[in-house]
Design an enzyme around this catalytic site. Structure first.
Site, PDB file in Angstrom:
ATOM      1  N   SER A 108       0.876  -1.189   0.000  1.00 51.65           N
ATOM      2  CA  SER A 108       0.000   0.000   0.000  1.00 51.65           C
ATOM      3  C   SER A 108       0.900   1.222   0.000  1.00 51.65           C
ATOM      4  O   SER A 108       1.552   1.509   1.009  1.00 51.65           O
ATOM      5  CB  SER A 108      -0.859   0.024   1.268  1.00 51.65           C
ATOM      6  OG  SER A 108      -1.529  -1.192   1.448  1.00 51.65           O
TER       7      SER A 108
ATOM      8  N   LYS B 146       0.934   5.591   8.084  1.00 55.04           N
ATOM      9  CA  LYS B 146       1.525   5.775   6.749  1.00 55.04           C
ATOM     10  C   LYS B 146       0.422   5.905   5.692  1.00 55.04           C
ATOM     11  O   LYS B 146       0.477   6.766   4.815  1.00 55.04           O
ATOM     12  CB  LYS B 146       2.452   4.587   6.481  1.00 55.04           C
ATOM     13  CG  LYS B 146       2.970   4.399   5.096  1.00 55.04           C
ATOM     14  CD  LYS B 146       2.214   3.425   4.233  1.00 55.04           C
ATOM     15  CE  LYS B 146       2.023   2.041   4.754  1.00 55.04           C
ATOM     16  NZ  LYS B 146       1.332   1.139   3.841  1.00 55.04           N
TER      17      LYS B 146
ATOM     18  N   LYS C  94      -7.215   1.764  -2.299  1.00 54.88           N
ATOM     19  CA  LYS C  94      -6.725   1.311  -0.983  1.00 54.88           C
ATOM     20  C   LYS C  94      -6.780   2.457   0.046  1.00 54.88           C
ATOM     21  O   LYS C  94      -7.107   2.240   1.211  1.00 54.88           O
ATOM     22  CB  LYS C  94      -5.292   0.778  -1.127  1.00 54.88           C
ATOM     23  CG  LYS C  94      -4.627   0.379   0.177  1.00 54.88           C
ATOM     24  CD  LYS C  94      -5.265  -0.827   0.846  1.00 54.88           C
ATOM     25  CE  LYS C  94      -4.585  -1.108   2.185  1.00 54.88           C
ATOM     26  NZ  LYS C  94      -5.149  -2.264   2.883  1.00 54.88           N
TER      27      LYS C  94
HETATM   28  P1  NAD Z   1       5.933  -5.967   7.331  1.00 54.56           P
HETATM   29  O1  NAD Z   1       6.730  -4.837   7.879  1.00 54.56           O
HETATM   30  O2  NAD Z   1       5.571  -7.098   8.221  1.00 54.56           O
HETATM   31  O3  NAD Z   1       6.677  -6.585   6.036  1.00 54.56           O
HETATM   32  C1  NAD Z   1       7.490  -5.849   5.147  1.00 54.56           C
HETATM   33  C2  NAD Z   1       8.658  -6.728   4.739  1.00 54.56           C
HETATM   34  O4  NAD Z   1       9.461  -6.019   3.793  1.00 54.56           O
HETATM   35  C3  NAD Z   1       9.586  -7.065   5.926  1.00 54.56           C
HETATM   36  O5  NAD Z   1       9.813  -8.473   5.957  1.00 54.56           O
HETATM   37  C4  NAD Z   1      10.871  -6.296   5.617  1.00 54.56           C
HETATM   38  O6  NAD Z   1      12.033  -6.942   6.102  1.00 54.56           O
HETATM   39  C5  NAD Z   1      10.815  -6.258   4.110  1.00 54.56           C
HETATM   40  N1  NAD Z   1      11.629  -5.192   3.522  1.00 54.56           N
HETATM   41  C6  NAD Z   1      11.664  -3.871   3.884  1.00 54.56           C
HETATM   42  N2  NAD Z   1      12.518  -3.206   3.085  1.00 54.56           N
HETATM   43  C7  NAD Z   1      13.029  -4.110   2.201  1.00 54.56           C
HETATM   44  C8  NAD Z   1      13.964  -4.036   1.136  1.00 54.56           C
HETATM   45  N3  NAD Z   1      14.549  -2.858   0.824  1.00 54.56           N
HETATM   46  N4  NAD Z   1      14.257  -5.164   0.450  1.00 54.56           N
HETATM   47  C9  NAD Z   1      13.668  -6.334   0.775  1.00 54.56           C
HETATM   48  N5  NAD Z   1      12.782  -6.483   1.783  1.00 54.56           N
HETATM   49  C10 NAD Z   1      12.467  -5.384   2.481  1.00 54.56           C
HETATM   50  O7  NAD Z   1       4.627  -5.298   6.688  1.00 54.56           O
HETATM   51  P2  NAD Z   1       3.259  -6.029   6.285  1.00 54.56           P
HETATM   52  O8  NAD Z   1       2.293  -5.911   7.410  1.00 54.56           O
HETATM   53  O9  NAD Z   1       3.567  -7.342   5.664  1.00 54.56           O
HETATM   54  O10 NAD Z   1       2.742  -4.988   5.170  1.00 54.56           O
HETATM   55  C11 NAD Z   1       3.295  -4.948   3.858  1.00 54.56           C
HETATM   56  C12 NAD Z   1       2.427  -4.005   3.033  1.00 54.56           C
HETATM   57  O11 NAD Z   1       1.088  -4.499   2.995  1.00 54.56           O
HETATM   58  C13 NAD Z   1       2.335  -2.583   3.612  1.00 54.56           C
HETATM   59  O12 NAD Z   1       2.288  -1.648   2.575  1.00 54.56           O
HETATM   60  C14 NAD Z   1       1.028  -2.607   4.389  1.00 54.56           C
HETATM   61  O13 NAD Z   1       0.450  -1.322   4.528  1.00 54.56           O
HETATM   62  C15 NAD Z   1       0.188  -3.518   3.497  1.00 54.56           C
HETATM   63  N6  NAD Z   1      -0.906  -4.235   4.187  1.00 54.56           N
HETATM   64  C16 NAD Z   1      -0.719  -4.806   5.414  1.00 54.56           C
HETATM   65  C17 NAD Z   1      -1.784  -5.476   6.035  1.00 54.56           C
HETATM   66  C18 NAD Z   1      -1.637  -6.106   7.395  1.00 54.56           C
HETATM   67  O14 NAD Z   1      -2.678  -6.444   8.005  1.00 54.56           O
HETATM   68  N7  NAD Z   1      -0.453  -6.300   7.919  1.00 54.56           N
HETATM   69  C19 NAD Z   1      -3.023  -5.554   5.392  1.00 54.56           C
HETATM   70  C20 NAD Z   1      -3.170  -5.001   4.120  1.00 54.56           C
HETATM   71  C21 NAD Z   1      -2.104  -4.332   3.519  1.00 54.56           C
END
Ligand code: NAD
Length: 294
Positions: free
Chosen positions: A96, A239, A171
């Site tokens: 997102s 965010k 979104k």
């Molecule tokens: P998270 O922080 O758990 O996962 C992000 C992952 O990206 C981590 O494993 C991190 O190590 C990795 N990462 C960060 N920078 C990186 C890089 N430069 N290279 C490689 N890997 C890298 O976050 P999440 O909860 O999985 O959310 C991910 C996305 O999905 C976000 O944009 C969030 O807003 C969206 N989202 C989350 C949810 C939820 O319920 N958690 C629901 C819908 C949407």
């Protein structure tokens, strides 16, 4: 569309990648955190050191990263996806992020012959685990048609919204509704508690009526159990609201209630609650009123 590169194996990306493996896709995976990479490798995925390596010899690259700066780094940066992907590879960013960032990256990718879709999701960690995500897609319609079946391996719906960036506009709309819904539920339950009425009984009484919602059903039991383990972290919801406010500025919409919600999340983050699940927003109202919703 049989080989997929998957970058970002966090709360959402890890179970989404596992669902692709289960469905028979061959996977190349990458994350700055080695733990989920090793987990996926044990299940048969190929671990990769960089986004560039992940994007080599695949049909599709999926990114699932925190926000626009991380996606820019992974896609456009040195050793990034655009350095590794051959023309014709479809890039699907499921993070997102700001719609404007999606549009800019899609233009850069298109110059290299790589169609890029923005395809953020709703449904949270349970949706990612159970492959029931709602996926909202912006970008090239032909590319969407090619990856729709793959997306439906991770979700129960994949709706084409329109041109590049419109998946993320959708979104942002979703995130405003969710934030304001949690705030409304929290304000209502703390009023009930303040007036010596059990919030749990209030929930049972109203969940089947007009006030009921998916948000109420998902978050109320967690609030009552004081379970604020993420899920979706308050800092990530902040965010999204920041991106919504920026989009409001750019389009001339003042978004008064989103401003209010943003300030509430800022306060919780300043108090060290940024890593709590967004159901933890109830704590703001508990601090205001001196009651707890249990
Ligand atoms: P998270 O922080 O758990 O996962 C992000 C992952 O990206 C981590 O494993 C991190 O190590 C990795 N990462 C960060 N920078 C990186 C890089 N430069 N290279 C490689 N890997 C890298 O976050 P999440 O909860 O999985 O959310 C991910 C996305 O999905 C976000 O944009 C969030 O807003 C969206 N989202 C989350 C949810 C939820 O319920 N958690 C629901 C819908 C949407």
């Amino acid at each position: 569309m049989k080989t997929v590169g998957f970058i970002g194996l966090g709360i959402m990306g890890r179970p989404m990648a596992k669902n692709l493996l289960k469905a028979g896709y061959s996977l190349r995976v990458c994350d700055v955190n080695p733990e989920p990479v090793a987990d996926l490798a044990a299940l048969g995925a190929t671990p990769c050191a960089t986004p560039r390596e992940t994007a080599q010899s695949v049909d599709v690259v999926i990114t699932m990263l925190p926000n626009s700066p991380e996606v820019r780094q992974v896609v456009l940066g040195p050793d990034g996806v655009l350095e590794g992907a051959a023309p014709g590879v479809i890039l699907v960013d499921m993070s997102s992020i700001a719609p404007e960032a999606s549009r800019e990256m899609a233009e850069a990718a298109a110059r290299k012959g790589i169609p890029m879709l923005d395809a953020p999701v709703s449904g949270g960690e349970p949706g990612a685990i159970n492959a029931t995500l709602a996926i909202m897609v912006g970008g090239d319609a032909e590319a969407f048609a090619k990856v729709k079946d793959l997306l439906l391996t991770m979700g129960k719906s994949a709706v084409y919204i329109g041109g590049s960036g419109s998946g993320n506009v959708c979104k942002l709309a979703n995130q405003i509704v969710v934030a304001l819904n949690i705030i409304a539920v929290s304000e209502a339950y703390t009023l009930a508690a303040k007036a010596n009425t059990d919030p749990k009984v209030v929930f049972e009484a109203i969940k089947g009526g007009l006030a009921g919602s998916n948000v109420m059903n998902a978050k109320s039991p967690l609030m009552f159990a004081r379970n604020f383990k993420p899920g979706f972290r308050i800092e990530l919801h902040r965010k999204d609201l920041r991106n919504a406010l920026d989009t409001g500025d750019a389009t001339g919409h003042p978004l008064p209630f989103t401003h209010l919600a943003f300030d509430i999340l800022e306060k919780l983050i300043a108090e060290g609650k940024g890593k709590d699940d967004h159901g933890g927003i109830v704590q703001y109202f508990e601090a205001l009123t001196g009651v707890t919703v249990e």
